[in-house]
Design an enzyme around this catalytic site. Structure first.
Site, short mmCIF file in Angstrom:
data_model
loop_
_atom_site.label_atom_id
_atom_site.label_comp_id
_atom_site.label_asym_id
_atom_site.label_seq_id
_atom_site.Cartn_x
_atom_site.Cartn_y
_atom_site.Cartn_z
N ARG A 82 0.88 -1.18 0.00
CA ARG A 82 0.00 0.00 0.00
C ARG A 82 0.91 1.22 0.00
NH1 ARG A 82 -2.83 2.93 4.33
NH2 ARG A 82 -4.79 3.82 3.55
N ASN A 159 -7.16 8.03 2.37
CA ASN A 159 -6.77 7.50 3.67
C ASN A 159 -7.62 8.10 4.79
OD1 ASN A 159 -4.74 5.98 5.37
ND2 ASN A 159 -4.48 8.04 6.21
N GLU A 160 -8.18 7.25 5.65
CA GLU A 160 -8.89 7.65 6.87
C GLU A 160 -9.68 8.94 6.63
OE1 GLU A 160 -5.82 7.73 9.84
OE2 GLU A 160 -5.37 5.59 9.61
N HIS A 226 -8.59 0.14 9.83
CA HIS A 226 -7.25 0.29 10.39
C HIS A 226 -7.33 -0.05 11.87
CE1 HIS A 226 -6.06 3.36 7.02
NE2 HIS A 226 -6.42 2.18 6.56
N TYR A 228 -5.69 -0.12 15.39
CA TYR A 228 -4.71 0.34 16.36
C TYR A 228 -5.30 0.16 17.75
CZ TYR A 228 -2.06 2.08 12.36
OH TYR A 228 -1.33 2.14 11.20
N GLU A 255 -4.30 -1.16 7.63
CA GLU A 255 -3.18 -0.75 8.46
C GLU A 255 -3.33 -1.38 9.82
OE1 GLU A 255 -2.54 3.39 9.14
OE2 GLU A 255 -2.75 3.96 7.04
N TRP A 284 1.64 -1.38 9.01
CA TRP A 284 2.19 -0.02 8.95
C TRP A 284 3.47 0.01 9.79
CZ3 TRP A 284 0.55 4.28 6.25
CH2 TRP A 284 1.29 5.44 6.49
#
Length: 541
Positions: A82, A159-160, A226, A228, A255, A284
């Site tokens: 990516r 992105n996001e 993503h 996290y 990610e 990431w």
């Protein structure tokens, strides 16, 4: 990877809702036209299932590093990358010529290219971020570099695209972006990032994904979450992904990391669930992180021979890239047509010679499409034994017998698997090493909650200098190495190995060298039980 991430860790369980069933009927593109979605699965142009196993690379900020970064990650087993691009609104624009170059580099390394527009990150909350509509403008501007690449390229819209403010607009904004992309003639698989800085703690994407998927006239959209700090338990990870699979909606983890300022993601659960559900993931990120999240680098200083603890976990650990990655069949069918082998690498030279190893380096080989890796072999008469493989022009060779001559040579490989002629050889004679028991090690531990530093001093108690050394020991708890100084230190499982920097390469008779390490305590801490220097046991001091 956002510059600012959600702080709503733990909200997933509190917002649990009833599982949806029955997605809209998928009408996938025919095999041969490019990547496409069928019955909730991402298929390549040959109609074969494709599961992403790759990493993110910040091309927008490190364009000069991209070619080597892609070669390195491919050599480590990745099947996709990516790649961060900029629309020009927040960072320097990556124009059509640059995008075409990136696509060419992906193809040369037999990687599926996921291209993403990064300037949308945290729209509505992040100063300077632009809406998804601006990202669509960008894709239309650079479409000359993308048309005809549907077999190799997936377009990640932005992105996001929403922070935590205004995230409810995600559904309409994403639907409009997809509609405009199709009207502009794009037939690529599109990827839609979640709101809430990609983590979807509000469940906006999870709950509205069926409607967004149905709005794509080609039914060729993949959803990307993503993971996290919001995803810090296995239950949260599996619940989120299970809901997409149950509704036959395609989803990937676009990610994720092994730590973050908003909480500690459960990377083991993310990778295990992805393997069990046969879903893609992209870690990431390769290298170059800043702003306090440098620990998310997979490689130190863009050096594939210096993987971090996170890099070793992603590439080499259980459910990792090396275990589970499979190359896209569009490359396996010989699509590249490349039959020209690289030139031979330069003759290797040796440095940092110890009683059990040496560092080899050589001049790069040349190839019409690009060298993707090197194989180091040990030569014994007419026999060859592969010692190691690397994506760089250097390698550390270990496990050698002391006081012995060893001969090495190098081959180069390109993206099509063509192998070069063999380089000239180099003969390395390892040192004799210290006599058994001619060393003592002091390990001084400084601890705090969650972390530690250790000062390590090696004393040469023998009567001759030690030139070149290798210290081996094992962490006694669940410690994870983060950084080191005055030595090169690597970790594999609980095993730790330290080798010298140029300025600490000699331990004089009766003298000492010292180095330091820093890490996370994990499941416990403590002083290692034993140390060996160049294979000889050392006393404790």
């Amino acid at each position: 990877m956002s510059r600012k991430l959600a702080t709503a860790a733990g909200a997933l369980l509190a917002l649990a809702t009833t599982l949806f069933t029955g997605p809209p009927a998928a009408q996938a593109a025919e095999p041969g036209t490019g990547f496409h979605v069928r019955d909730g699965r991402l298929l390549d142009a040959n109609g074969n299932d494709f599961v992403m196993r790759g990493v993110n690379h910040a091309h927008a900020w490190y364009a000069a590093r991209t070619g080597q970064a892609l070669a390195d990650t491919k050599a480590l087993g990745a099947n996709s990358a990516r790649v961060v691009l900029s629309t020009g609104d927040r960072w320097t624009k990556n124009d059509s010529a640059d995008v075409a170059k990136v696509v060419g580099q992906c193809r040369a390394n037999r990687l599926v290219c996921v291209l993403e527009a990064h300037d949308t990150t945290g729209y509505g909350e992040q100063s300077g971020a632009v809406p998804l509509s601006r990202a669509v403008d960008y894709w239309i501007e650079v479409r000359s570099a993308l048309k005809g690449q549907e077999k190799y390229v997936i377009l990640n819209l932005g992105n996001e695209p929403h922070g935590n403010v205004g995230h409810s607009a995600w559904t309409a904004d994403t639907t409009n972006a997809i509609t405009r992309m199709r009207a502009a003639g794009f037939t690529h698989t599109l990827m839609a990032d979640a709101p809430n800085w990609g983590q979807d703690w509000s469940f906006t994407m999870r709950d509205d994904a069926p409607a967004v998927f149905a709005a794509d006239p080609q039914r060729n959209t993949v959803f990307s979450v993503h993971m996290y700090g919001v995803f810090d338990t296995a239950a949260e990870v599996r619940d989120y992904l299970d809901r997409f699979v149950a509704r036959r909606l395609p989803v990937v983890v676009g990610e994720f990391g092994n730590d973050h300022s908003d909480g500690n993601p459960d990377e083991d659960a993310i990778m295990a669930a992805s393997r069990a559900l046969n879903l893609g993931y992209l870690g990431w990120s390769w290298s170059g992180n800043g702003g306090g999240v440098e620990y998310l680098d997979l490689a130190t200083g863009f050096d594939a021979s210096r993987l971090t603890a996170w890099g070793r976990r992603l590439f080499e650990g259980p459910d990792g890239i090396k275990q589970t990655s499979r190359e896209a069949s569009v490359y396996a069918t010989g699509d590249s047509g490349d039959t020209q082998a690289p030139t031979a690498p330069g003759a290797p030279t040796a440095s940092d010679v110890t009683s059990s190893g040496a560092r080899l380096s050589w001049a790069a080989a040349r190839d019409d499409t690009g060298v993707t890796g090197y194989d180091v072999v040990r030569v014994d008469g007419t026999q060859e034994t592969r010692v190691t493989s690397t994506a760089t022009t250097g390698a550390l060779v270990t496990g050698l017998a002391p006081a012995t001559a060893h001969t090495f040579a190098v081959y180069a490989r390109d993206a099509a698997g063509n192998r070069s002629p063999r380089s000239a050889t180099v003969t390395v004679t390892t040192t004799g090493g210290p006599a058994a028991g001619a060393c003592a090690v002091a390990y001084r531990l400084q601890e705090w909650t969650g972390g530690f530093n250790a000062d390590v001093t090696i004393r040469n108690t023998g009567t001759r200098d030690i030139t070149g050394w290798q210290l081996d020991f094992a962490f006694p708890g669940g410690q994870t190495l983060n950084s080191a100084w005055n030595a090169k230190v690597v970790q594999q499982g609980s095993q730790v190995r330290a080798t010298p920097e140029p300025w600490t390469g000699t331990i004089p008779a009766g003298g000492t060298v010292s180095f330091g390490i820093s890490g996370d305590s994990g499941g416990g801490n403590g002083v290692p039980a034993a140390f060996t220097l160049n294979g000889a046991a050392c006393a404790r001091s």
